[in-house]
Structures are given as structure tokens and as C-alpha cells.
Design an enzyme around this catalytic site. Structure first.
Site, PDB file in Angstrom:
ATOM      1  N   SER A  72      41.920  35.958  41.137  1.00  0.00           N
ATOM      2  CA  SER A  72      41.100  36.010  42.290  1.00  0.00           C
ATOM      3  C   SER A  72      41.846  36.888  43.552  1.00  0.00           C
ATOM      4  CB  SER A  72      40.675  34.669  42.844  1.00  0.00           C
ATOM      5  OG  SER A  72      39.929  34.803  44.069  1.00  0.00           O
TER       6      SER A  72
ATOM      7  N   GLU B 288      41.575  36.110  46.334  1.00  0.00           N
ATOM      8  CA  GLU B 288      41.893  35.021  47.187  1.00  0.00           C
ATOM      9  C   GLU B 288      43.526  34.632  47.102  1.00  0.00           C
ATOM     10  OE1 GLU B 288      40.335  33.327  49.612  1.00  0.00           O
ATOM     11  OE2 GLU B 288      38.344  34.081  49.385  1.00  0.00           O
TER      12      GLU B 288
ATOM     13  N   TYR C  19      42.539  26.678  46.746  1.00  0.00           N
ATOM     14  CA  TYR C  19      41.936  27.365  45.787  1.00  0.00           C
ATOM     15  C   TYR C  19      42.560  28.809  45.315  1.00  0.00           C
ATOM     16  CZ  TYR C  19      38.749  30.866  43.413  1.00  0.00           C
ATOM     17  OH  TYR C  19      38.268  31.918  42.531  1.00  0.00           O
TER      18      TYR C  19
ATOM     19  N   HIS D  62      32.548  39.195  43.953  1.00  0.00           N
ATOM     20  CA  HIS D  62      31.373  39.819  43.326  1.00  0.00           C
ATOM     21  C   HIS D  62      30.450  39.002  43.012  1.00  0.00           C
ATOM     22  CE1 HIS D  62      34.452  37.768  40.731  1.00  0.00           C
ATOM     23  NE2 HIS D  62      33.411  37.609  39.940  1.00  0.00           N
TER      24      HIS D  62
END
Length: 375
Positions: free
Chosen positions: A124, A126, A148, A178
């Protein structure tokens, strides 16, 4: 005929990936987690085409059993606890599913077919968090800003370690945000488009949001699952950033969404400080140059088209039940949660928002069973 196993098959990415693989002639298997209530809405139209197995990312043996039954050539690990605000409320559980769960999947592959099975890990954007360079590439240092993001970073590095240590075909796709009409309503894009539709239909009077200045690189989920498949078709395993290379603010998202419904966003949007993340990620924009050069991948759906597609889908969905909802939904509640670009609120049974909410549908996968569909 190739066989593929997808964890998180009931989620946004899993459903689009299942469609893509079926179109390419694969026999598609999915892992689902046993629960008292199960949500198969996103793959209901595939009910007679996919094979579902029960397993749990917390249970190593159930994963091995499901993988034995599926006997896959390719494994796509899309499962995770993927809702950022929930990762702050349940950091340990997030670590178990999103980090250690990857290790369990890799151990199953190593045990059953380390030279046969090709493994895809959903990493990710992130993981970049407090960005160290703009735009972000495969070589940009990581600096996650949420449990996360930290858990995803573990999953990313453990995948690389299994590839290098055991000679396994393992890749990671560092996917930037996305979206699609199938996105969970706890994520900000669907929070906005769902809120716009409710306001347009008279089911709500306002939309409460957090940081409107936060920026994201948003693309269409259908384009991104195509990149996942492409990664596993290469001669050598490698990691790729998948992104549009364009960045947009939450405010831009809001403006396009409200304009698609012929509404003035300034009349309805309320900024709520309580919805800002504890540690915000201000700018994420990916550089997909490597994917474009080596995979031949590029996005087909633009940002404006994506947002308008989502608004249209939410208007159609809510219009079908508008009369019933008008009788049950209190005006003035679009949704609210400690969210920002990665998140939003769930919706309670009366249509009003509830704080928090956990998106396990396109995250936690699990299961063991031998069936085409649940009866």
C-alpha cells in the site's frame, strides 16, 4: 487451465480480479472467512463461476487446507484489515491480519509449492506515510503513519525476504488509492459519492468531512487489478508502484462529485475536526514509470470519469429504494467517522451514519470448504 486463489475475494479488488481472471480462462478460487453474517454482494453475479473455501488469516492450518483444495498456480493475497481509522482502534488485530497474516500465507505457499506457486502481495501507498520524496517510487524510503501502514510494511518486507531467502516467485504491488462503485462506504470516496446521492434524493442535508486539503493519487480499481495479474506473468519477480501519477485533494473530489449531481458543494459540506486522522498523510503521489516500462501497464479511467461513475452508481442504487428510505432515514445524516482520504463512516440500518466501522469485506479473508457457492 490455470488456477488462481484470491484472499479477500468478496471485496472491491477481489471481485474485479475474479472477473478479470475468469475472462482470461482461469479457474478461480476464493478464501472467505466464516461469520454469522456474510456479505457476498460484490461477487453475487459470479456465484456459479467461483469456488469458495473457508479459512482464516489467523489460522495457519485452515490456510494450508484451503490452498491444498484450490491447488493454485497463482495466489493473490488481497486480504487485510484495511480501514486506517480502525487500525488505530485495533492496532494488535490489524497487525495479526495485515502483517502476520501475510507470513502465514507465505508459509503455506512454501509448504505446498514454493517453486510452482506465484504469490502476489497487496502492499500500500500508506507505507510511505510521511513522504520522504515526491513522487514516490519503488526506491523511496518508507515512513508509515498508522498501524495499518506499519502492518502493510511488514507484509511488504516479509514478502521480499521469502523471495530472496527461498527463491520463491513473490511480488508486491505498491498500490496507491484505487476506487470504484464497489468501494466500501467507510472510505472517503464512497462516503462522498454516497453522501451526494443522498442529498440529491432528499435523504440527507449535509456531508461531514475531515481534512479537505489532504491529497491522494486516486485511480480505478479495475485498472489496478489488471496490473496485479501482469506482475505474475513476468519472467522474474519484482515489486511495482501502481498509480496514476496525478494527485487530487479531497476538496477536488467533493467538487466533482457534487457537480455530477448538479449541486453546489459549499451548501452541504461541513468540516468536522473530529474526523481528521491522528497523524495525517498529506501528500501521496506515485510514479508508475517502472510498471509502464516493464509491464506495459497504464490506467484507462481518469479521475473525473471515476468520480462521476461512482456518483451515478450511488444515485441508481439509492433511487431504487428512495421511497422506503424516505420513510426510515432521518434527514441530515450523510455519514461521519474518524476519516479522511482513506476512510469514512459506515451506515446504520436507518441509513444514518455511525462512527467507526470496520471494513473486513475487502480485507480479512478466510475460510475452508468445498463448494462453488454458499447455500
Amino acid at each position: 487451465m490455470k488456477r488462481a486463489l484470491i484472499t479477500g475475494i468478496t471485496g472491491q479488488d477481489g471481485s474485479y480480479l475474479a472477473e478479470l481472471l475468469l475472462e482470461k480462462g482461469y479457474e478461480v478460487h476464493g478464501i472467505v472467512r466464516r461469520a454469522s453474517t456474510e456479505n457476498f454482494d460484490r461477487i453475487e453475479h459470479l456465484s456459479d463461476k467461483v469456488h469458495l473455501h473457508q479459512a482464516d488469516l489467523l489460522d495457519q492450518l485452515s490456510i494450508i487446507d484451503a490452498m491444498k483444495e484450490a491447488n493454485p498456480d497463482e495466489v493473490y493475497n488481497l486480504a487485510a484489515q484495511s480501514f486506517v481509522p480502525t487500525s488505530w482502534k485495533q492496532p494488535c488485530l490489524t497487525g495479526e491480519f495485515t502483517a502476520i497474516g501475510v507470513t502465514r500465507m507465505l508459509e503455506a505457499v512454501k509448504h505446498l509449492g514454493p517453486k510452482k506457486i506465484r504469490f502476489y502481495q497487496a502492499s500500500s501507498s500508506e507505507m510511505y506515510g510521511k513522504v520522504q520524496a515526491v513522487p514516490q517510487t519503488e526506491d523511496t524510503p518508507f515512513y508509515p503513519r498508522s498501524p495499518y501502514g506499519v502492518a502493510k510494511l511488514y507484509g511488504h518486507w516479509i514478502t521480499i525476504n521469502y523471495r530472496e531467502s527461498f527463491g520463491m516467485y513473490c511480488v508486491s504491488g505498491i498500490l496507491f488509492n484505487h476506487e470504484s462503485p464497489r468501494r466500501g462506504r467507510e472510505f472517503v470516496t464512497r462516503k462522498v459519492t454516497d453522501g451526494v446521492a443522498r442529498i440529491k434524493l432528499g435523504l440527507a442535508k449535509e456531508l461531514r468531512l475531515g481534512n479537505l486539503d489532504a491529497k491522494r493519487d486516486w485511480g480505478f480499481a479495475g485498472d489496478y487489478v489488471r496490473a496485479m495479474w501482469m506482475m505474475l506473468q513476468q519472467d522474474k519477480p519484482d515489486d511495482y508502484v501502481i498509480a496514476t501519477g496525478e494527485t487530487h485533494t479531497v476538496q477536488s473530489l467533493v467538487e466533482i462529485a457534487f457537480a455530477a449531481a448538479d449541486l453546489d458543494w459549499k451548501k452541504y459540506v461541513v468540516t468536522d475536526p473530529a474526523l481528521v486522522r491522528p497523524a495525517e498523510v498529506d501528500l501521496l503521489i506515485g510514479d508508475p514509470a517502472k510498471a509502464k516500462k516493464q509491464l506495459g501497464w497504464k490506467p484507462k479511467v481518469g479521475f473525473k470519469e471515476l468520480v462521476e461513475m461512482m456518483v451515478k452508481a450511488d444515485l441508481e442504487r439509492l433511487s431504487k429504494t428512495a421511497s422506503r428510505l424516505n420513510g426510515n432515514v432521518g434527514h441530515g445524516c450523510a455519514s461521519s467517522s474518524p476519516a479522511s482520504p482513506g476512510s469514512s463512516a459506515g451506515t446504520s440500518r436507518n441509513g444514518c451514519s455511525r462512527r467507526g466501522g470496520t471494513n473486513f469485506s475487502d480485507s480479512v479473508a478466510a475460510g475452508s470448504g468445498r463448494r462453488i457457492w454458499r447455500t
